[in-house]
Design a protein around this motif. Structure first.
Motif, PDB file in Angstrom:
ATOM      1  N   ILE A  74      39.497  55.842  42.414  1.00 57.59           N
ATOM      2  CA  ILE A  74      38.965  56.107  41.076  1.00 57.59           C
ATOM      3  C   ILE A  74      39.805  55.286  40.109  1.00 57.59           C
ATOM      4  CG2 ILE A  74      38.578  57.846  39.305  1.00 57.59           C
ATOM      5  CD1 ILE A  74      38.272  59.890  41.631  1.00 57.59           C
ATOM      6  N   VAL A  75      39.175  54.260  39.568  1.00 55.75           N
ATOM      7  CA  VAL A  75      39.881  53.314  38.700  1.00 55.75           C
ATOM      8  C   VAL A  75      39.441  53.553  37.262  1.00 55.75           C
ATOM      9  CG1 VAL A  75      40.284  50.872  38.213  1.00 55.75           C
ATOM     10  CG2 VAL A  75      39.942  51.625  40.581  1.00 55.75           C
ATOM     11  N   PRO A  76      40.399  53.804  36.370  1.00 59.60           N
ATOM     12  CA  PRO A  76      40.022  54.010  34.957  1.00 59.60           C
ATOM     13  C   PRO A  76      39.475  52.722  34.343  1.00 59.60           C
ATOM     14  CG  PRO A  76      42.409  53.947  35.203  1.00 59.60           C
ATOM     15  CD  PRO A  76      41.841  53.900  36.584  1.00 59.60           C
ATOM     16  N   GLY A  77      38.561  52.890  33.413  1.00 65.43           N
ATOM     17  CA  GLY A  77      37.920  51.750  32.776  1.00 65.43           C
ATOM     18  C   GLY A  77      38.887  50.779  32.123  1.00 65.43           C
ATOM     19  N   TRP A  78      39.989  51.306  31.585  1.00 65.52           N
ATOM     20  CA  TRP A  78      40.934  50.430  30.896  1.00 65.52           C
ATOM     21  C   TRP A  78      41.530  49.387  31.849  1.00 65.52           C
ATOM     22  CZ3 TRP A  78      45.760  49.906  32.762  1.00 65.52           C
ATOM     23  CH2 TRP A  78      46.316  50.959  33.494  1.00 65.52           C
ATOM     24  N   ALA A  79      41.609  49.692  33.144  1.00 65.70           N
ATOM     25  CA  ALA A  79      42.197  48.747  34.099  1.00 65.70           C
ATOM     26  C   ALA A  79      41.335  47.484  34.193  1.00 65.70           C
ATOM     27  CB  ALA A  79      42.344  49.411  35.468  1.00 65.70           C
ATOM     28  N   TYR A  80      40.015  47.678  34.283  1.00 71.45           N
ATOM     29  CA  TYR A  80      39.109  46.521  34.317  1.00 71.45           C
ATOM     30  C   TYR A  80      39.159  45.769  32.998  1.00 71.45           C
ATOM     31  CZ  TYR A  80      37.164  48.585  38.572  1.00 71.45           C
ATOM     32  OH  TYR A  80      36.999  49.092  39.826  1.00 71.45           O
ATOM     33  N   MET A  81      39.266  46.525  31.911  1.00 70.45           N
ATOM     34  CA  MET A  81      39.329  45.902  30.595  1.00 70.45           C
ATOM     35  C   MET A  81      40.608  45.082  30.434  1.00 70.45           C
ATOM     36  SD  MET A  81      37.833  49.165  28.507  1.00 70.45           S
ATOM     37  CE  MET A  81      38.024  48.487  26.875  1.00 70.45           C
ATOM     38  N   LEU A  82      41.708  45.596  30.945  1.00 71.23           N
ATOM     39  CA  LEU A  82      42.974  44.859  30.887  1.00 71.23           C
ATOM     40  C   LEU A  82      42.849  43.526  31.635  1.00 71.23           C
ATOM     41  CD1 LEU A  82      46.036  44.736  30.149  1.00 71.23           C
ATOM     42  CD2 LEU A  82      46.459  45.801  32.389  1.00 71.23           C
ATOM     43  N   LEU A  83      42.258  43.583  32.808  1.00 78.44           N
ATOM     44  CA  LEU A  83      42.079  42.356  33.590  1.00 78.44           C
ATOM     45  C   LEU A  83      41.144  41.387  32.869  1.00 78.44           C
ATOM     46  CD1 LEU A  83      41.893  43.806  37.195  1.00 78.44           C
ATOM     47  CD2 LEU A  83      43.878  42.934  35.959  1.00 78.44           C
ATOM     48  N   ALA A  84      40.148  41.905  32.191  1.00 75.41           N
ATOM     49  CA  ALA A  84      39.239  41.052  31.431  1.00 75.41           C
ATOM     50  C   ALA A  84      39.986  40.303  30.332  1.00 75.41           C
ATOM     51  CB  ALA A  84      38.100  41.883  30.840  1.00 75.41           C
ATOM     52  N   THR A  85      40.967  40.970  29.698  1.00 74.24           N
ATOM     53  CA  THR A  85      41.739  40.282  28.648  1.00 74.24           C
ATOM     54  C   THR A  85      42.553  39.137  29.227  1.00 74.24           C
ATOM     55  OG1 THR A  85      43.703  41.715  28.762  1.00 74.24           O
ATOM     56  CG2 THR A  85      41.912  42.398  27.275  1.00 74.24           C
ATOM     57  N   LYS A  86      42.957  39.278  30.484  1.00 73.94           N
ATOM     58  CA  LYS A  86      43.743  38.224  31.134  1.00 73.94           C
ATOM     59  C   LYS A  86      42.839  37.076  31.590  1.00 73.94           C
ATOM     60  CE  LYS A  86      47.531  40.652  30.849  1.00 73.94           C
ATOM     61  NZ  LYS A  86      48.549  40.289  29.885  1.00 73.94           N
ATOM     62  N   LEU A  87      41.634  37.408  32.036  1.00 75.22           N
ATOM     63  CA  LEU A  87      40.706  36.396  32.538  1.00 75.22           C
ATOM     64  C   LEU A  87      40.016  35.618  31.423  1.00 75.22           C
ATOM     65  CD1 LEU A  87      39.033  38.481  35.377  1.00 75.22           C
ATOM     66  CD2 LEU A  87      40.348  36.372  35.704  1.00 75.22           C
ATOM     67  N   GLN A  88      39.819  36.259  30.294  1.00 76.81           N
ATOM     68  CA  GLN A  88      39.022  35.692  29.208  1.00 76.81           C
ATOM     69  C   GLN A  88      39.396  34.260  28.821  1.00 76.81           C
ATOM     70  OE1 GLN A  88      39.373  34.945  25.727  1.00 76.81           O
ATOM     71  NE2 GLN A  88      37.189  34.558  25.693  1.00 76.81           N
ATOM     72  N   PRO A  89      40.667  33.918  28.692  1.00 75.96           N
ATOM     73  CA  PRO A  89      40.975  32.533  28.281  1.00 75.96           C
ATOM     74  C   PRO A  89      40.661  31.473  29.338  1.00 75.96           C
ATOM     75  CG  PRO A  89      42.867  33.992  27.924  1.00 75.96           C
ATOM     76  CD  PRO A  89      41.866  34.755  28.726  1.00 75.96           C
ATOM     77  N   TYR A  90      40.437  31.877  30.569  1.00 80.14           N
ATOM     78  CA  TYR A  90      40.310  30.916  31.654  1.00 80.14           C
ATOM     79  C   TYR A  90      38.913  30.775  32.246  1.00 80.14           C
ATOM     80  CZ  TYR A  90      45.379  31.294  31.519  1.00 80.14           C
ATOM     81  OH  TYR A  90      46.681  31.297  31.107  1.00 80.14           O
ATOM     82  N   THR A  91      38.192  31.869  32.359  1.00 81.91           N
ATOM     83  CA  THR A  91      36.950  31.853  33.127  1.00 81.91           C
ATOM     84  C   THR A  91      35.740  31.426  32.303  1.00 81.91           C
ATOM     85  OG1 THR A  91      36.448  34.163  32.643  1.00 81.91           O
ATOM     86  CG2 THR A  91      37.760  33.727  34.616  1.00 81.91           C
ATOM     87  N   LYS A  92      34.703  31.008  33.021  1.00 81.35           N
ATOM     88  CA  LYS A  92      33.418  30.760  32.381  1.00 81.35           C
ATOM     89  C   LYS A  92      32.725  32.093  32.109  1.00 81.35           C
ATOM     90  CE  LYS A  92      32.342  26.238  34.361  1.00 81.35           C
ATOM     91  NZ  LYS A  92      31.394  25.495  35.180  1.00 81.35           N
ATOM     92  N   ARG A  93      32.899  33.045  33.048  1.00 82.89           N
ATOM     93  CA  ARG A  93      32.270  34.358  32.926  1.00 82.89           C
ATOM     94  C   ARG A  93      32.969  35.306  33.877  1.00 82.89           C
ATOM     95  NH1 ARG A  93      29.574  38.327  31.164  1.00 82.89           N
ATOM     96  NH2 ARG A  93      27.352  38.324  30.868  1.00 82.89           N
ATOM     97  N   TYR A  94      33.078  36.555  33.481  1.00 83.00           N
ATOM     98  CA  TYR A  94      33.638  37.578  34.366  1.00 83.00           C
ATOM     99  C   TYR A  94      32.845  38.865  34.169  1.00 83.00           C
ATOM    100  CZ  TYR A  94      35.907  38.712  29.975  1.00 83.00           C
ATOM    101  OH  TYR A  94      36.137  38.995  28.657  1.00 83.00           O
ATOM    102  N   ILE A  95      32.784  39.653  35.234  1.00 81.08           N
ATOM    103  CA  ILE A  95      32.096  40.937  35.172  1.00 81.08           C
ATOM    104  C   ILE A  95      32.880  41.940  36.009  1.00 81.08           C
ATOM    105  CG2 ILE A  95      29.808  39.885  34.949  1.00 81.08           C
ATOM    106  CD1 ILE A  95      29.534  41.192  37.977  1.00 81.08           C
ATOM    107  N   GLN A  96      32.560  43.198  35.870  1.00 83.76           N
ATOM    108  CA  GLN A  96      33.032  44.218  36.802  1.00 83.76           C
ATOM    109  C   GLN A  96      31.868  44.449  37.756  1.00 83.76           C
ATOM    110  OE1 GLN A  96      34.086  48.072  35.203  1.00 83.76           O
ATOM    111  NE2 GLN A  96      33.890  49.009  37.205  1.00 83.76           N
ATOM    112  N   GLY A  97      32.074  44.162  39.034  1.00 84.35           N
ATOM    113  CA  GLY A  97      31.016  44.332  40.012  1.00 84.35           C
ATOM    114  C   GLY A  97      31.167  43.386  41.176  1.00 84.35           C
ATOM    115  N   SER A  98      30.100  43.233  41.928  1.00 83.02           N
ATOM    116  CA  SER A  98      30.097  42.393  43.126  1.00 83.02           C
ATOM    117  C   SER A  98      29.708  40.960  42.789  1.00 83.02           C
ATOM    118  CB  SER A  98      29.097  42.954  44.138  1.00 83.02           C
ATOM    119  OG  SER A  98      27.774  42.806  43.629  1.00 83.02           O
ATOM    120  N   LEU A  99      29.837  40.086  43.784  1.00 87.26           N
ATOM    121  CA  LEU A  99      29.407  38.703  43.583  1.00 87.26           C
ATOM    122  C   LEU A  99      27.898  38.629  43.380  1.00 87.26           C
ATOM    123  CD1 LEU A  99      31.641  36.749  46.128  1.00 87.26           C
ATOM    124  CD2 LEU A  99      31.759  36.677  43.636  1.00 87.26           C
TER     125      LEU A  99
END
Length: 168
Positions: A74-99
């Protein structure tokens, strides 16, 4: 008997619509956060944040990233959001989910922005086979874009198609 062989498929007015042509090039990455959880199941905030801070995020430059957890944690939503803040400057697109969910979202964006006006009142066949990962959802999404415009829709190949829609 020297009758000329006529390629009726080549002479038909069918237009082939290939979703594979709209595949966005780029690296796809499945980012599994279970490696950052205690025994793959327990998120300890301090350790999780430390992992996020020390991780080399530049490796995702211009990539498409799907963040997910491969365990039943059970992963709290903030954990995915934290990772999104780290990915944002680098990726073309990111999501929470599968490929597959990532591909579906990418195709949804492309399909939403497609100009299909040149297909007005045409006979269209949606090509079924592809060498690139076209999610099944993309085929459903393209119907919504094409049906209001085209005269008829089919699926498959010109030599063996399945009729889907014909305007009355």
């Amino acid at each position: 008997m020297s009758e000329e062989i006529i390629n009726r498929v080549a002479e038909s007015k069918l237009i082939t619509f290939n979703l594979e042509d709209y595949y966005l090039p780029g690296k796809r990455v499945l980012f599994d956060i279970s490696d950052w959880l205690l025994e793959g199941f327990i998120l300890k905030e301090k350790e999780f944040r430390a992992s996020a801070e020390s991780h080399d995020w530049s490796q995702y430059q211009n990539a498409y990233v799907a963040i997910h957890c491969s365990t039943d944690a059970i992963v709290p939503g903030w954990a995915y959001m934290l990772l999104a803040t780290k990915l944002q400057p680098y990726t073309k697109r990111y999501i929470q989910g599968s490929l597959e969910e990532l591909e579906t979202i990418l195709y949804a964006e492309v399909i939403n922005n497609l100009d299909v006006s040149e297909l007005q009142d045409k006979l269209v066949i949606i090509k079924g086979c592809s060498n690139k990962p076209v999610p099944s959802n993309a085929y459903v999404l393209i119907i919504g874009k094409l049906q209001p415009v085209v005269k008829s829709l089919m699926y498959g190949e010109a030599c063996s198609s399945v009729p889907l829609y014909k305007r009355k």
